[in-house]
Scaffold this active site. Structure first.
Site, mmCIF file in Angstrom:
data_model
loop_
_atom_site.group_PDB
_atom_site.id
_atom_site.type_symbol
_atom_site.label_atom_id
_atom_site.label_comp_id
_atom_site.label_asym_id
_atom_site.label_seq_id
_atom_site.Cartn_x
_atom_site.Cartn_y
_atom_site.Cartn_z
ATOM 1 N N SER A 193 -81.871 -17.061 -23.153
ATOM 2 C CA SER A 193 -83.125 -17.082 -22.426
ATOM 3 C C SER A 193 -83.075 -17.933 -21.157
ATOM 4 O O SER A 193 -82.288 -17.654 -20.251
ATOM 5 C CB SER A 193 -84.229 -17.553 -23.394
ATOM 6 O OG SER A 193 -85.504 -17.325 -22.881
ATOM 7 N N LYS B 293 -80.666 -12.621 -23.867
ATOM 8 C CA LYS B 293 -82.117 -12.540 -24.009
ATOM 9 C C LYS B 293 -82.735 -12.762 -22.636
ATOM 10 O O LYS B 293 -82.954 -13.888 -22.217
ATOM 11 C CB LYS B 293 -82.587 -13.593 -25.019
ATOM 12 C CG LYS B 293 -83.968 -13.331 -25.605
ATOM 13 C CD LYS B 293 -85.074 -13.700 -24.669
ATOM 14 C CE LYS B 293 -86.431 -13.470 -25.316
ATOM 15 N NZ LYS B 293 -87.513 -13.766 -24.370
#
Length: 416
Positions: A331, A356
């Site tokens: 992320s 992600k």
């Protein structure tokens, strides 16, 4: 930090991804969860999905409203819609869970203070123990093996599931609840009953690595009585500085920036993002600003509208920099890695990151629950999509990644 770890960060539920990347308005709000998503994110190499493939917020809200009007659970109705949508990062949380997530952004969570990882033999090993936490007080140490949790064998279970059991995610265990661990050390196996507690973590740790370089010698005739002498010159300086970032909670970006500013002028930096599950994107951008003099960090879209994130000017662009990554780098940590790699600012070492790179936006639903739905994706400065692909390091290394990274840093003139 050795190997991917599921560590001290926030609590979670099984639908979410650890410290999800969330945008609301101008990145003002973020939500956090702590377990891996449905399915295996490492087993498929799918293309970045279009925004049209994600669930519609109005549809979710309407389902929740109908359920509440019929005296049913709005949360469960919303979950059903999200589950059918194919939005693998979408999730619905009740008010208590979402409050936990917000607290996690401040580095607070409920647990026993154990960071776990997969051992070389495929077992679940204690990677770190939080000082002063329940596990530390019970005498559990790094290297111990977790064999059982509440009587259930966990030897070969996914590390994320074991961490969820330790925290009591599925039972929504609160501080003060107990968990019984079967712990193996050497040939001995013992049982420890721990009481979960509300704990806080230090997202950023800084330490010197490598040999200390001696100070420059002075001639016999020179004076050494200067009142303003630099302490790094008089006592030698560390070869390099390692900055470990476990997650991007509030204030973590500034801590990275301060660590870079405080490092000796001749010291390189080894930025360790292994096991970093992400967090607040604003903090990742601040961290990027420590190494960049302005410029693009990432682009992202929200319902098709293109936006961009920029570093602040004035970062250290000369100091040698190596970034350590692995499959637990997710992320916002991938956003930072991609920016430093694409901008030619760092050499990345380790293994491919998680992948992600989607954007979630939280919204309040009838009945008080909160839906976190995918609304878009981000890309690196070079336009690379990360979702489902991850970031491939410049130097792929399995075991001994930290040592190789130190060697690379030394070759760049950063000591170690």
């Amino acid at each position: 930090m050795s190997g991917p770890t599921q560590c001290f960060g926030p609590r979670g539920v099984r639908r979410g991804a650890a410290l999800t990347l969330v945008f609301a308005s101008v990145l003002a709000t973020a939500a956090v969860t702590g377990a891996l998503p449905r399915g295996s994110a490492k087993s498929e190499d799918f293309a970045t999905r279009s925004v049209a493939s994600t669930v519609d917020r109005d549809e979710v809200a309407a389902a929740a409203a109908r359920a509440v009007a019929d005296g049913k659970s709005g949360k469960e109705a919303a979950e059903e819609v999200v589950s059918r949508s194919g939005d693998r990062w979408g999730a619905v949380y009740d008010e208590r869970q979402y409050e936990e997530f917000e607290q996690a952004l401040d580095g607070s969570y409920t647990g026993v203070g154990i960071a776990a990882k997969r051992s070389a033999d495929g077992l679940v090993e204690v990677a770190r123990v939080q000082p002063g936490g329940p596990a530390d007080r019970a005498g559990i140490e790094p290297g111990d093996l977790l064999r059982t949790v509440d009587g259930h064998r966990v030897d070969r279970r996914p590390v994320a599931e074991v961490v969820a059991l330790l925290r009591g995610d599925r039972t929504e265990a609160a501080a003060g609840s107990t968990v019984v661990l079967g712990v193996e050390r050497g040939a001995g196996l013992r049982t420890e009953t721990l009481r979960r507690a509300r704990l806080t973590t230090e997202a950023v740790t800084v330490r010197r690595i490598g040999p200390t370089r001696p100070a420059s010698s002075t001639s016999p005739d020179s004076s050494d009585s200067s009142d303003s002498s630099d302490s790094s010159d008089s006592s030698g300086s560390s070869g390099a500085v390692m900055i470990e970032v476990d997650s991007f909670t509030r204030g973590s970006g500034a801590k990275v920036r301060d660590a870079v500013r405080d490092a000796p002028s001749d010291a390189g930096v080894l930025l360790d993002l292994r096991g970093n599950s992400g967090g607040l994107v604003t903090e990742a951008v601040t961290a990027a600003s420590a190494f960049l003099d302005g410029g693009l960090v990432a682009t992202y879209d929200v319902h098709g509208e293109q936006r961009a994130l920029y570093a602040q000017p004035g970062g250290d662009t000369d100091r040698p920099l190596v970034v350590l990554i692995d499959g637990g780098t997710m992320s916002a940590a991938e956003l930072l890695t991609g920016a430093l790699q694409d901008r030619g600012r760092a050499v990345t070492v380790g293994s491919r990151t998680f992948g992600k790179g989607s954007v979630q936006m939280p919204s309040k639903l009838p009945g008080g629950s909160v839906a976190e739905l995918t609304v878009g994706h981000y890309r690196t400065p070079a336009g690379r999509g990360v979702d489902g692909r991850g970031i491939t390091p410049d130097l792929a290394v399995g075991s001994g990644a930290e040592q190789r990274a130190e060697t690379v840093l030394s070759g760049l003139g950063g000591g170690s």
